[in-house]
Motif scaffolding. Sequence first.
Motif, PDB file in Angstrom:
ATOM      1  N   SER A 119       0.902  -1.298  -0.110  1.00 30.81           N
ATOM      2  CA  SER A 119       0.002  -0.003   0.102  1.00 30.81           C
ATOM      3  C   SER A 119       1.012   1.294   0.115  1.00 30.81           C
ATOM      4  O   SER A 119       1.824   1.281   0.530  1.00 30.81           O
ATOM      5  CB  SER A 119      -0.757  -0.146   1.314  1.00 30.81           C
ATOM      6  N   GLU A 120       0.375   2.431  -0.652  1.00 30.86           N
ATOM      7  CA  GLU A 120       1.158   3.528  -0.621  1.00 30.86           C
ATOM      8  C   GLU A 120       1.208   4.299   0.700  1.00 30.86           C
ATOM      9  O   GLU A 120       2.180   4.923   1.027  1.00 30.86           O
ATOM     10  CB  GLU A 120       0.430   4.539  -1.708  1.00 30.86           C
ATOM     11  N   TYR A 121       0.172   4.243   1.485  1.00 27.16           N
ATOM     12  CA  TYR A 121       0.369   4.848   2.728  1.00 27.16           C
ATOM     13  C   TYR A 121      -0.506   3.793   3.764  1.00 27.16           C
ATOM     14  O   TYR A 121      -0.953   2.716   3.411  1.00 27.16           O
ATOM     15  CB  TYR A 121      -0.777   6.056   2.835  1.00 27.16           C
ATOM     16  N   MET A 122      -0.158   4.248   5.026  1.00 21.65           N
ATOM     17  CA  MET A 122      -0.391   3.365   6.016  1.00 21.65           C
ATOM     18  C   MET A 122      -1.370   3.653   7.148  1.00 21.65           C
ATOM     19  O   MET A 122      -0.934   4.260   8.120  1.00 21.65           O
ATOM     20  CB  MET A 122       1.005   2.985   6.964  1.00 21.65           C
ATOM     21  N   PRO A 123      -2.740   3.190   6.801  1.00 20.67           N
ATOM     22  CA  PRO A 123      -3.622   3.517   7.775  1.00 20.67           C
ATOM     23  C   PRO A 123      -3.503   2.717   9.062  1.00 20.67           C
ATOM     24  O   PRO A 123      -2.905   1.706   8.901  1.00 20.67           O
ATOM     25  CB  PRO A 123      -5.042   3.011   7.214  1.00 20.67           C
ATOM     26  N   TYR A 124      -3.855   3.532  10.348  1.00 20.22           N
ATOM     27  CA  TYR A 124      -3.351   2.670  11.696  1.00 20.22           C
ATOM     28  C   TYR A 124      -4.229   1.563  11.527  1.00 20.22           C
ATOM     29  O   TYR A 124      -5.505   1.346  11.158  1.00 20.22           O
ATOM     30  CB  TYR A 124      -3.333   3.681  12.599  1.00 20.22           C
ATOM     31  N   LEU A 125      -3.879   0.848  12.520  1.00 24.67           N
ATOM     32  CA  LEU A 125      -4.703  -0.411  13.014  1.00 24.67           C
ATOM     33  C   LEU A 125      -5.050  -0.187  14.313  1.00 24.67           C
ATOM     34  O   LEU A 125      -4.421   0.051  15.373  1.00 24.67           O
ATOM     35  CB  LEU A 125      -3.906  -1.726  12.919  1.00 24.67           C
ATOM     36  N   SER A 126      -6.268  -0.393  14.914  1.00 22.58           N
ATOM     37  CA  SER A 126      -6.998  -0.107  15.826  1.00 22.58           C
ATOM     38  C   SER A 126      -7.556  -1.590  16.431  1.00 22.58           C
ATOM     39  O   SER A 126      -8.413  -2.238  15.639  1.00 22.58           O
ATOM     40  CB  SER A 126      -8.007   0.890  16.119  1.00 22.58           C
ATOM     41  N   VAL A 127      -7.174  -2.186  17.709  1.00 19.67           N
ATOM     42  CA  VAL A 127      -7.869  -3.321  18.063  1.00 19.67           C
ATOM     43  C   VAL A 127      -8.489  -2.944  19.609  1.00 19.67           C
ATOM     44  O   VAL A 127      -8.111  -2.145  20.436  1.00 19.67           O
ATOM     45  CB  VAL A 127      -6.777  -4.507  18.382  1.00 19.67           C
ATOM     46  N   ASN A 128      -9.777  -3.551  19.822  1.00 19.75           N
ATOM     47  CA  ASN A 128     -10.440  -3.717  21.043  1.00 19.75           C
ATOM     48  C   ASN A 128      -9.348  -4.585  22.112  1.00 19.75           C
ATOM     49  O   ASN A 128      -9.154  -5.890  21.719  1.00 19.75           O
ATOM     50  CB  ASN A 128     -11.644  -4.148  20.947  1.00 19.75           C
ATOM     51  N   VAL A 129      -9.099  -3.875  23.198  1.00 19.90           N
ATOM     52  CA  VAL A 129      -8.629  -4.557  24.297  1.00 19.90           C
ATOM     53  C   VAL A 129      -9.631  -4.657  25.468  1.00 19.90           C
ATOM     54  O   VAL A 129      -9.943  -3.392  26.029  1.00 19.90           O
ATOM     55  CB  VAL A 129      -7.118  -4.211  24.715  1.00 19.90           C
ATOM     56  N   SER A 130     -10.201  -5.856  26.016  1.00 18.88           N
ATOM     57  CA  SER A 130     -11.155  -5.705  27.145  1.00 18.88           C
ATOM     58  C   SER A 130     -10.613  -5.287  28.349  1.00 18.88           C
ATOM     59  O   SER A 130      -9.344  -5.713  28.472  1.00 18.88           O
ATOM     60  CB  SER A 130     -12.056  -7.204  26.995  1.00 18.88           C
ATOM     61  N   THR A 131     -11.348  -4.787  29.164  1.00 14.66           N
ATOM     62  CA  THR A 131     -10.645  -4.226  30.410  1.00 14.66           C
ATOM     63  C   THR A 131     -10.235  -5.425  31.335  1.00 14.66           C
ATOM     64  O   THR A 131      -9.277  -5.446  31.959  1.00 14.66           O
ATOM     65  CB  THR A 131     -11.900  -3.558  31.302  1.00 14.66           C
ATOM     66  N   LYS A 132     -10.864  -6.820  31.215  1.00 16.84           N
ATOM     67  CA  LYS A 132     -10.401  -7.781  31.750  1.00 16.84           C
ATOM     68  C   LYS A 132      -8.827  -8.156  31.408  1.00 16.84           C
ATOM     69  O   LYS A 132      -8.231  -8.611  32.099  1.00 16.84           O
ATOM     70  CB  LYS A 132     -11.451  -8.853  31.427  1.00 16.84           C
ATOM     71  N   GLN A 133      -8.582  -7.897  30.011  1.00 18.56           N
ATOM     72  CA  GLN A 133      -7.452  -8.291  29.475  1.00 18.56           C
ATOM     73  C   GLN A 133      -6.194  -7.204  30.032  1.00 18.56           C
ATOM     74  O   GLN A 133      -5.376  -7.376  30.258  1.00 18.56           O
ATOM     75  CB  GLN A 133      -7.722  -8.276  27.895  1.00 18.56           C
ATOM     76  N   PHE A 134      -6.714  -5.942  29.756  1.00 19.38           N
ATOM     77  CA  PHE A 134      -5.874  -4.949  30.214  1.00 19.38           C
ATOM     78  C   PHE A 134      -5.461  -4.736  31.613  1.00 19.38           C
ATOM     79  O   PHE A 134      -4.370  -4.404  32.052  1.00 19.38           O
ATOM     80  CB  PHE A 134      -6.537  -3.477  29.979  1.00 19.38           C
ATOM     81  N   GLU A 135      -6.326  -5.458  32.503  1.00 18.26           N
ATOM     82  CA  GLU A 135      -6.064  -5.358  34.201  1.00 18.26           C
ATOM     83  C   GLU A 135      -4.801  -6.437  34.275  1.00 18.26           C
ATOM     84  O   GLU A 135      -4.470  -6.502  35.428  1.00 18.26           O
ATOM     85  CB  GLU A 135      -7.423  -6.242  34.603  1.00 18.26           C
ATOM     86  N   GLN A 136      -4.748  -7.487  33.475  1.00 21.36           N
ATOM     87  CA  GLN A 136      -3.721  -8.498  33.598  1.00 21.36           C
ATOM     88  C   GLN A 136      -2.254  -7.921  33.940  1.00 21.36           C
ATOM     89  O   GLN A 136      -1.946  -7.223  33.008  1.00 21.36           O
ATOM     90  CB  GLN A 136      -3.631  -9.530  32.452  1.00 21.36           C
ATOM     91  N   ASP A 137      -1.387  -8.182  34.516  1.00 24.27           N
ATOM     92  CA  ASP A 137      -0.274  -7.701  35.169  1.00 24.27           C
ATOM     93  C   ASP A 137       0.703  -7.593  34.039  1.00 24.27           C
ATOM     94  O   ASP A 137       1.363  -6.445  33.713  1.00 24.27           O
ATOM     95  CB  ASP A 137       0.551  -8.560  36.107  1.00 24.27           C
ATOM     96  N   HIS A 138       0.651  -8.550  33.126  1.00 25.39           N
ATOM     97  CA  HIS A 138       1.790  -8.584  32.069  1.00 25.39           C
ATOM     98  C   HIS A 138       1.128  -8.098  30.659  1.00 25.39           C
ATOM     99  O   HIS A 138       1.757  -8.487  29.602  1.00 25.39           O
ATOM    100  CB  HIS A 138       2.259  -9.976  32.002  1.00 25.39           C
TER     101      HIS A 138
END
Length: 278
Positions: A108-127
């Motif tokens: 591709s000529e340009y680079m649209p960003y990629l956005s992903v959903n991260v659940s709170t449960k996942q984000f809470e994990q220590d690592h």
Amino acid sequence: AAKKDGKNTYKIYQTDFSEDIVRKLDILQALRQAIKNNESLTLHYQPIVDDKKIVGFEALLRWNDPTLGFLSPAEFIPIAEESGLIIPLGEWVVRTACTAFNELYKNSEYMPYLSVNVSTKQFEQDHCVSKLKKILEETNFNPENLKIELTESIMMKDVEKIIEKLNQLRASGIGVFLDDFGTGYSSLSYLGVLPINTLKIDQSFVQNINDSAQEAIVRTIILMAESLEKGIIAEGVEEVGQLEYLKNLGCQHFQGYLYSKPVPFEEIPNLLNKEIHK
Ligand code: C2E
Ligand code: MG
Ligand code: MG
Ligand code: MG
């Protein structure tokens, strides 16, 4: 008659209740298999646009199970969260989307960003953050091209910890969007201190924007975002009328069926090639 039905009503309620549980268990078992076999899960991508062009894509899970059929994320994500399956599932999403977008960027000529959903449960994990960084390393994906979408429910967690993690993300170049903004528990005092790049205005406000009370809320969110130097994306834009309203209020980024539904990866080049004039 109402009294006579009393017992039956109870029975019906009981049956519905156990059907619910059976359905949940079926989904849980099927989802475990789906993650293990890596077959029936896919990602679709929905463009996020400004006035002229596509600036990014949001990855959205699609699951067509061989026995249960198509299941909506609204049904299976909560079950994944409750059971802990959201951890391997969420990692699968990031890995799969980053791998796909590396392919896209090659052609591709340009680079649209990629956005992903991260659940709170996942984000809470220590690592969680180090895990995310590890996946980016393994897939050789540029962190500057990745955004993660969190919901306001993160504010109900240990805020000190959350801020620390958000700072780690920021330091690594990963952007953070606050999803479904305005629907959850949003503490305005936290909003000022959270290192979040962009607010995604929930589609419920966009869909009722010709209602003066809803318009007032959207106007206020946009003003607040501006003074906090955060970006704004309006979700669920379906009609030109809504788009005009939002533009007049100062909103510059949009996502919704008006531009495109979420599409399979293969269709992204078509979307990028077709210019947007709306
Ligand atoms: P979300 O992150 O707020 O995603 C936006 C949802 O709105 C998507 O529904 C999208 O298909 C839908 N949408 C987009 N434009 C329009 C529009 O113009 N009108 C209407 N009526 N709807 C529109 P979807 O794909 O069913 O996903 C629902 C929710 O499931 C997502 O809401 C997100 O919270 C969750 N989800 C989806 N994929 C993932 C994932 O990979 N990980 C996690 N943790 N959650 C996910
Ligand atoms: Mg989202
Ligand atoms: Mg949303
Ligand atoms: Mg949503």
